[in-house]
Design an enzyme around this catalytic site. Structure first.
Site, PDB file in Angstrom:
ATOM      1  N   ARG A  64      24.032 -28.591 -21.371  1.00  0.00           N
ATOM      2  CA  ARG A  64      22.946 -29.492 -20.943  1.00  0.00           C
ATOM      3  C   ARG A  64      21.591 -28.805 -20.979  1.00  0.00           C
ATOM      4  O   ARG A  64      20.557 -29.457 -21.117  1.00  0.00           O
ATOM      5  CB  ARG A  64      23.272 -30.087 -19.570  1.00  0.00           C
ATOM      6  N   GLU A 101      35.162 -19.303 -10.159  1.00  0.00           N
ATOM      7  CA  GLU A 101      35.997 -19.360  -8.965  1.00  0.00           C
ATOM      8  C   GLU A 101      37.413 -18.849  -9.286  1.00  0.00           C
ATOM      9  O   GLU A 101      37.992 -18.087  -8.534  1.00  0.00           O
ATOM     10  CB  GLU A 101      36.031 -20.794  -8.458  1.00  0.00           C
TER      11      GLU A 101
HETATM   12  P1  AMP Z   1      26.625 -21.977 -11.162  1.00  0.00           P
HETATM   13  O1  AMP Z   1      26.949 -20.914 -12.165  1.00  0.00           O
HETATM   14  O2  AMP Z   1      27.593 -22.028 -10.015  1.00  0.00           O
HETATM   15  O3  AMP Z   1      25.181 -21.907 -10.696  1.00  0.00           O
HETATM   16  O4  AMP Z   1      26.824 -23.379 -11.898  1.00  0.00           O
HETATM   17  C1  AMP Z   1      25.866 -23.837 -12.778  1.00  0.00           C
HETATM   18  C2  AMP Z   1      26.463 -24.422 -14.026  1.00  0.00           C
HETATM   19  O5  AMP Z   1      27.616 -25.213 -13.778  1.00  0.00           O
HETATM   20  C3  AMP Z   1      25.444 -25.322 -14.677  1.00  0.00           C
HETATM   21  O6  AMP Z   1      25.506 -25.124 -16.091  1.00  0.00           O
HETATM   22  C4  AMP Z   1      25.879 -26.721 -14.271  1.00  0.00           C
HETATM   23  O7  AMP Z   1      25.735 -27.608 -15.342  1.00  0.00           O
HETATM   24  C5  AMP Z   1      27.343 -26.597 -13.850  1.00  0.00           C
HETATM   25  N1  AMP Z   1      27.610 -27.145 -12.497  1.00  0.00           N
HETATM   26  C6  AMP Z   1      28.002 -26.434 -11.413  1.00  0.00           C
HETATM   27  N2  AMP Z   1      28.194 -27.225 -10.337  1.00  0.00           N
HETATM   28  C7  AMP Z   1      27.896 -28.475 -10.724  1.00  0.00           C
HETATM   29  C8  AMP Z   1      27.870 -29.765 -10.060  1.00  0.00           C
HETATM   30  N3  AMP Z   1      28.181 -29.911  -8.767  1.00  0.00           N
HETATM   31  N4  AMP Z   1      27.489 -30.829 -10.786  1.00  0.00           N
HETATM   32  C9  AMP Z   1      27.152 -30.700 -12.098  1.00  0.00           C
HETATM   33  N5  AMP Z   1      27.163 -29.534 -12.775  1.00  0.00           N
HETATM   34  C10 AMP Z   1      27.526 -28.428 -12.114  1.00  0.00           C
END
Ligand code: AMP
Length: 181
Positions: A64, A101
């Protein structure tokens, strides 16, 4: 008719419960980017703080981050560089792995995409734990590029990603917040 002033971006983001697994509230921006006003307003708000900054490239994180990053690069009159999941880029790459995770993932950038001291703006749709953005920042550090800021449409502040980036000295620009995961 909706006016640009006071435009409520948040209402264009759809929440899908229990995707991709139980307990997760997936903040789906496909409904936002499908709307011409919401897409234009988001890109305008994302680039706004950087219109006077010196930026050489916009870097987007798969997938995205490509949609938003491409529009931001076009708006700023700059080029776009992709960070992709491992194994997708055709040329010689450098790689950084990061913890999920359950298990591990890795992101890559073309080795010759950036030179030392080039100024970049990092883009993704959402920051949650910050793991993906931190891997992207580490990769950019390996190239010698200088990250001006990281921007996202959505921040999930309860997951702490934004704070981690700020503690690392990275400027973070986000447009809307949702409570919880
Ligand atoms: P993080 O690495 O935990 O910051 O997760 C960010 C990435 O995971 C981004 O590329 C987001 O598109 C996706 N992502 C994580 N959690 C969500 C969520 N609750 N809703 C949509 N996309 C998420």
């Amino acid at each position: 008719m909706e006016l640009r002033q006071g435009f409520d971006l948040k209402k264009y983001i759809r929440t899908i419960h229990d995707h991709p697994k139980p307990g997760i509230m997936f903040r789906d921006i496909t409904t936002l980017i499908a709307d011409p006003l919401a897409l234009r307003a988001s890109i305008d708000e994302l680039v706004w703080p950087f219109l006077r900054e010196k930026i050489d490239y916009v870097v987007g994180i798969e997938a995205r981050g490509f949609i938003l990053g491409g529009a931001i690069a076009h708006t700023l009159g700059r080029g776009f560089i992709p960070i992709r999941k491992k194994g997708k880029l055709p040329g010689e790459t450098i790689e950084r792995s990061y913890q999920l995770e359950y298990g591990e993932d890795a992101v890559e950038i073309h080795k010759d995409a950036l030179s030392h001291g080039e100024k970049v703006l990092l883009v993704d749709d959402l920051i949650a734990t910050g793991g993906t953005a931190q891997a992207a920042l580490a990769l950019l550090e390996d190239t010698g590029a200088d990250v001006v800021a990281a921007c996202f449409i959505v921040d999930l502040p309860d997951l702490g990603g934004r704070d981690k980036l700020v503690q690392q000295g990275v400027k973070v620009h986000t447009l809307v917040e949702f409570e919880g995961e």
